[in-house]
Design a protein around this motif. Structure first.
Motif, PDB file in Angstrom:
ATOM      1  N   ASP A 137       0.818  -1.216   0.000  1.00  8.03           N
ATOM      2  CA  ASP A 137       0.000   0.000   0.000  1.00  8.03           C
ATOM      3  C   ASP A 137       0.851   1.266   0.000  1.00  8.03           C
ATOM      4  N   MET A 138       2.169   1.105   0.070  1.00  9.09           N
ATOM      5  CA  MET A 138       3.067   2.256   0.162  1.00  9.09           C
ATOM      6  C   MET A 138       3.529   2.719  -1.213  1.00  9.09           C
ATOM      7  N   ASP A 139       2.578   2.931  -2.114  1.00 10.07           N
ATOM      8  CA  ASP A 139       2.951   3.449  -3.425  1.00 10.07           C
ATOM      9  C   ASP A 139       2.077   4.639  -3.786  1.00 10.07           C
ATOM     10  N   THR A 140       2.586   5.456  -4.675  1.00 13.85           N
ATOM     11  CA  THR A 140       1.877   6.684  -5.034  1.00 13.85           C
ATOM     12  C   THR A 140       0.608   6.398  -5.820  1.00 13.85           C
ATOM     13  N   PHE A 141       0.530   5.236  -6.467  1.00 12.62           N
ATOM     14  CA  PHE A 141      -0.696   4.908  -7.186  1.00 12.62           C
ATOM     15  C   PHE A 141      -1.896   4.948  -6.232  1.00 12.62           C
ATOM     16  N   MET A 142      -1.763   4.217  -5.122  1.00 16.19           N
ATOM     17  CA  MET A 142      -2.904   4.121  -4.197  1.00 16.19           C
ATOM     18  C   MET A 142      -2.943   5.273  -3.204  1.00 16.19           C
ATOM     19  N   ILE A 143      -1.795   5.849  -2.887  1.00 14.38           N
ATOM     20  CA  ILE A 143      -1.799   7.042  -2.039  1.00 14.38           C
ATOM     21  C   ILE A 143      -2.617   8.151  -2.687  1.00 14.38           C
ATOM     22  N   TYR A 144      -2.516   8.262  -4.012  1.00 14.71           N
ATOM     23  CA  TYR A 144      -3.191   9.350  -4.719  1.00 14.71           C
ATOM     24  C   TYR A 144      -4.441   8.912  -5.478  1.00 14.71           C
TER      25      TYR A 144
END
Length: 363
Positions: A137-144
């Protein structure tokens, strides 16, 4: 960069290892697999820029999940990610337009190119981390804003699981981690699946090209007989944090992660920093301390390279006596927003310290 050939894989492997901050899997093993796939395919891996994708393209991020210590010992058959992609295509009744690298760090930068050759699709130049992180879950895809489901896991025995719905990216990490452990500690992961428009809004651009530039710089230093650490630090707008010898390593595999810490002692006479440096890791190096004071923390990159030739050292390869340089490199700007720091900052890993960024951005 518009393609990757056999002549490029050595430099990319070195650069991806440095961006991997100790994690992301073995670049050596994955480079061997990629070289073999390139020879069998008889063609290069096509690379495209994110902005060249159609808005309605269907793109999936792919990589390996599990502890590097396990994946090094349990060799995969090489079809896990391809099988998971095909299962998702059947579920969605739509073909994938392109592959994107989930994390540019370590062997996970190379594995997606194998899958792209197997599926005959291009790879997007970029990723969702700008480094490696221990949790998916520590990626910018899902963060944003990219949706975590549907996603798929596949193991080396032909088993495939598709999660059609999931409550959150964090829950996806928890479920997928448990399943990966049941699959033997390593699995192929396809997550997230997204449109070209979503990818453009969430990706960290051009990190594959960056890995190649870093590797080229290291190889150039080797050819000229000079230590590469300073050249890499300059290229990445970072600094050499410490040089010395590893004098202690504590490492164990817990809940699917390689967790531990190491101690590096300065040479005699001591370098400018002097004394010793302690680094804690969870697959990746997360915090570097001297005398209890944090000098560098995630999401900024903490990478160990061999002092003489700049070869990146994965946390699974740490051992007593290695002469190393510790690089501190600034994270991409996408990892330093308040939204991102809530997921990848030091407090997200349980450290009671605030994030004090290094000057500048990696890209």
């Amino acid at each position: 960069m518009n393609q990757v050939t056999l002549n490029d894989t050595h430099a990319i492997a070195i650069g991806a290892g440095i961006l991997g901050t100790g994690g992301g899997g073995s670049t050596y093993l994955n480079r061997l697999r990629l070289n073999n796939e390139l020879r069998q395919a008889g063609r290069p891996v096509p690379i495209i820029r994110a902005d060249d994708l159609p808005e309605d393209a269907l793109v999936c991020a792919v990589g390996g999940m599990g502890a590097p210590t396990v994946s090094n010992e349990k060799l995969q058959e090489g079809q896990e990610i391809k099988r998971a992609v095909r299962a998702l295509e059947a579920h969605l009744r739509q073909k994938i337009t392109a592959i994107v690298i989930a994390e540019i760090g370590g062997g996970n930068a190379l594995g997606p190119m194998i899958t792209a050759l197997q599926l005959d699709v291009p790879v997007v130049d970029g990723d969702g981390m700008g480094r490696a992180f221990p949790e998916l879950d520590m990626d910018t895809f899902m963060i944003y804003g990219a949706a975590p489901a549907p996603f798929a896991l596949a193991d080396s025995h032909g088993n495939v699981v598709i999660f059609k719905r999931i409550g959150s990216a964090k829950q996806a990490e928890e479920f997928a981690r448990s399943l990966t452990i049941e699959m033997g500690g390593s699995a192929g992961l396809v997550m997230p699946v997204m449109s070209g428009a979503t990818l453009k809004a969430t990706i960290i651009r051009d990190t594959l090209s960056l890995a190649k530039r870093i590797g080229d710089a290291v190889l150039d230093c080797r050819a000229r007989g000079i230590e590469p650490a300073d050249a890499v630090a300059e290229l990445c707008k970072g600094k050499v944090l410490f040089t010395g010898k590893i004098i202690d390593v504590e490492r164990r595999t817990v809940q699917g992660f390689a967790r531990g810490k190491l101690l590096i002692s300065a040479f005699t006479p001591p370098n400018a920093l002097g004394g010793s440096l302690e680094i804690e890791f969870q697959n990746e190096n997360l915090i570097a301390r001297r005398n209890g004071k944090a000098l560098c923390t995630a999401p900024d990159l903490i990478t160990l390279v061999t002092l003489e030739d700049g070869e990146p050292i994965g946390t699974e390869s740490l051992r007593y006596g290695l002469r190393v340089a510790v690089l501190a490199l600034p994270a991409p700007k996408e990892l330093k927003t308040s939204e991102a720091l809530a997921v990848v900052g030091p407090r997200a890993f349980g450290y009671d310290v605030d994030f004090h960024p290094l000057p500048g951005d990696l890209l």
